[in-house]
Design an enzyme around this catalytic site. Structure first.
Site, PDB file in Angstrom:
ATOM      1  N   TYR A 290      49.812  28.437   0.813  1.00 29.01           N
ATOM      2  CA  TYR A 290      48.343  28.066   0.593  1.00 29.01           C
ATOM      3  C   TYR A 290      47.727  28.711   1.984  1.00 29.01           C
ATOM      4  O   TYR A 290      46.825  29.658   1.860  1.00 29.01           O
ATOM      5  CB  TYR A 290      48.205  26.466   0.466  1.00 29.01           C
TER       6      TYR A 290
HETATM    7  N1  LIG Z   1      39.157  21.159  -2.629  1.00 26.88           N
HETATM    8  C1  LIG Z   1      39.330  21.254  -1.314  1.00 26.88           C
HETATM    9  O1  LIG Z   1      39.644  20.355  -0.268  1.00 26.88           O
HETATM   10  C2  LIG Z   1      39.283  22.918  -0.779  1.00 26.88           C
HETATM   11  C3  LIG Z   1      39.185  22.857   0.681  1.00 26.88           C
HETATM   12  C4  LIG Z   1      38.970  24.225   1.265  1.00 26.88           C
HETATM   13  C5  LIG Z   1      39.042  25.334   0.330  1.00 26.88           C
HETATM   14  N2  LIG Z   1      39.101  25.079  -1.083  1.00 26.88           N
HETATM   15  C6  LIG Z   1      39.199  26.252  -1.898  1.00 26.88           C
HETATM   16  O2  LIG Z   1      38.138  26.160  -2.922  1.00 26.88           O
HETATM   17  C7  LIG Z   1      38.435  26.835  -3.965  1.00 26.88           C
HETATM   18  C8  LIG Z   1      37.948  25.825  -5.143  1.00 26.88           C
HETATM   19  O3  LIG Z   1      38.845  24.740  -5.210  1.00 26.88           O
HETATM   20  P1  LIG Z   1      38.612  23.420  -6.032  1.00 26.88           P
HETATM   21  O4  LIG Z   1      38.660  22.455  -4.831  1.00 26.88           O
HETATM   22  O5  LIG Z   1      37.210  23.552  -6.415  1.00 26.88           O
HETATM   23  O6  LIG Z   1      39.642  23.212  -7.009  1.00 26.88           O
HETATM   24  P2  LIG Z   1      39.768  22.783  -8.472  1.00 26.88           P
HETATM   25  O7  LIG Z   1      41.297  22.756  -8.972  1.00 26.88           O
HETATM   26  O8  LIG Z   1      38.743  21.857  -8.630  1.00 26.88           O
HETATM   27  O9  LIG Z   1      38.999  24.295  -9.022  1.00 26.88           O
HETATM   28  C9  LIG Z   1      39.877  25.587  -8.994  1.00 26.88           C
HETATM   29  C10 LIG Z   1      39.424  26.390 -10.413  1.00 26.88           C
HETATM   30  O10 LIG Z   1      40.018  27.817 -10.337  1.00 26.88           O
HETATM   31  C11 LIG Z   1      40.741  28.081 -11.534  1.00 26.88           C
HETATM   32  N3  LIG Z   1      41.772  28.758 -11.539  1.00 26.88           N
HETATM   33  C12 LIG Z   1      43.060  28.607 -10.981  1.00 26.88           C
HETATM   34  N4  LIG Z   1      43.966  29.489 -11.198  1.00 26.88           N
HETATM   35  C13 LIG Z   1      42.962  30.709 -11.791  1.00 26.88           C
HETATM   36  C14 LIG Z   1      43.454  32.085 -12.192  1.00 26.88           C
HETATM   37  N5  LIG Z   1      44.483  32.658 -12.046  1.00 26.88           N
HETATM   38  N6  LIG Z   1      42.240  32.584 -12.803  1.00 26.88           N
HETATM   39  C15 LIG Z   1      41.191  32.138 -12.635  1.00 26.88           C
HETATM   40  N7  LIG Z   1      40.673  30.892 -12.526  1.00 26.88           N
HETATM   41  C16 LIG Z   1      41.798  30.122 -11.767  1.00 26.88           C
HETATM   42  C17 LIG Z   1      40.873  26.667 -12.292  1.00 26.88           C
HETATM   43  O11 LIG Z   1      41.147  26.624 -13.648  1.00 26.88           O
HETATM   44  C18 LIG Z   1      39.797  25.474 -11.745  1.00 26.88           C
HETATM   45  O12 LIG Z   1      38.901  25.602 -12.583  1.00 26.88           O
HETATM   46  C19 LIG Z   1      39.818  27.130  -3.950  1.00 26.88           C
HETATM   47  O13 LIG Z   1      39.988  28.542  -3.553  1.00 26.88           O
HETATM   48  C20 LIG Z   1      40.463  26.327  -2.925  1.00 26.88           C
HETATM   49  O14 LIG Z   1      41.565  27.047  -2.433  1.00 26.88           O
HETATM   50  C21 LIG Z   1      39.213  23.897  -1.593  1.00 26.88           C
END
Ligand SMILES: NC(=O)c1ccc[n+]([C@@H]2O[C@H](COP(=O)([O-])OP(=O)(O)OC[C@H]3O[C@@H](n4cnc5c(N)ncnc54)[C@H](O)[C@@H]3O)[C@@H](O)[C@H]2O)c1
Length: 257
Positions: A164
């Site tokens: 990650y």
């Molecule tokens: N939640 C946190 O704490 C956090 C912190 C920093 C960054 N992020 C980043 O924010 C972004 C969104 O994360 P989130 O927290 O909303 O997670 P989440 O799991 O709620 O949403 C992620 C979405 O991506 C989709 N996805 C996964 N693989 C895919 C693929 N191959 N093709 C198309 N869609 C795909 C999933 O179906 C899901 O709807 C991510 O990139 C994550 O790394 C999250």
């Protein structure tokens, strides 16, 4: 919160059905933009709560599959005519384990979704953005924006999250590269680096790891998905007409560079 006037703009949000993606979609829709949600988990219908807010489409897309991405883009161009913004937000956490216990296949899969997926989506969308004449914003050409959703872990590294962290560090380098490549074309390319937010992703970690992550955030709480969406909306608005190739921290004071 500030509402940007995004009327007539078209935005693609990958991972648009997740916690952060939905918040970004809500913010764009509130500003009057049309939104296409590209998500592996999408059906043919956009979720009712988002459809109630404006013009929103859902496309079942795997961002790691160039054919799937190209097909979704074709449908969006048919439906909306153009694309102004791409938010590369789809992401997965992958294994929470020491690097040496992380299976190679799992490491590759995380890089494939979080980094190569953004590369594939940008590679598809940029030519469509360039094909459209630039607008004049303050005497400079403006075509739109790409925002990559990285993570503070990409700056700092994080024990037990090698794939990650590496994927998000790579995403920041991709951001800076695209920013330089497109600097004179009026396409602003930036990243956001949030600390932890309460989404499905954050629920995959143990209470102990969660407490550890919280203890690293000086403001003493997680970032809200709305706070992330507000930053993304600014980066995708014509107000952001000079800032490109940068990483905007949303880390509650955690980031030190
Ligand atoms: N939640 C946190 O704490 C956090 C912190 C920093 C960054 N992020 C980043 O924010 C972004 C969104 O994360 P989130 O927290 O909303 O997670 P989440 O799991 O709620 O949403 C992620 C979405 O991506 C989709 N996805 C996964 N693989 C895919 C693929 N191959 N093709 C198309 N869609 C795909 C999933 O179906 C899901 O709807 C991510 O990139 C994550 O790394 C999250």
């Amino acid at each position: 919160m500030t509402r940007y006037d995004l009327a007539g703009r078209v935005a693609i949000v990958t991972g648009g059905l997740g916690g952060i993606g939905r918040a970004i979609a809500r913010t764009f829709l509130a500003g009057g933009a049309a939104v296409s949600l590209w998500d592996r988990a999408a059906g043919e219908r956009a979720p009712d709560d988002l459809a109630a807010l404006g013009d929103v489409a859902a496309r079942q897309v795997d961002v790691t599959d160039p054919a799937s991405v190209a097909a979704a883009l074709r449908r969006d161009l048919d439906a909306f005519g153009h694309v102004d913004a791409l938010v590369n937000n789809a992401g997965i956490l992958g294994p929470v384990a020491p690097s040496w216990e992380t299976p190679v296949d799992a490491f590759r899969r995380v890089l494939d979704v979080n980094l190569t997926g953004a590369f594939i989506c940008a590679g598809a969308v940029v030519p469509a953005m360039l094909a459209r004449p630039a607008r004049d914003v303050g005497g400079a050409p403006y075509r739109g924006a790409i925002v990559n959703v990285a993570s503070i872990q990409g700056k700092e590294g994080m024990a037990r999250a090698s794939a990650y962290s590496a994927s998000k560090a790579g995403l920041m380098a991709l951001t800076k590269t695209l920013g330089k490549e497109l600097a004179t074309d009026g396409i602003m390319v930036n990243a956001v680096a949030p600390a932890a937010a309460e989404t499905a992703m954050a629920q995959q970690i143990t209470p102990e790891r969660r407490a550890d992550i919280l203890s690293r955030i000086p403001v003493g709480r997680f970032v809200t998905v709305e706070e992330i969406a507000a930053a993304v909306a600014w980066l995708c608005s014509p107000d952001c007409s000079f800032t490109t190739g940068t990483v905007l921290d949303l880390s509650g004071g955690r980031a030190t560079y």
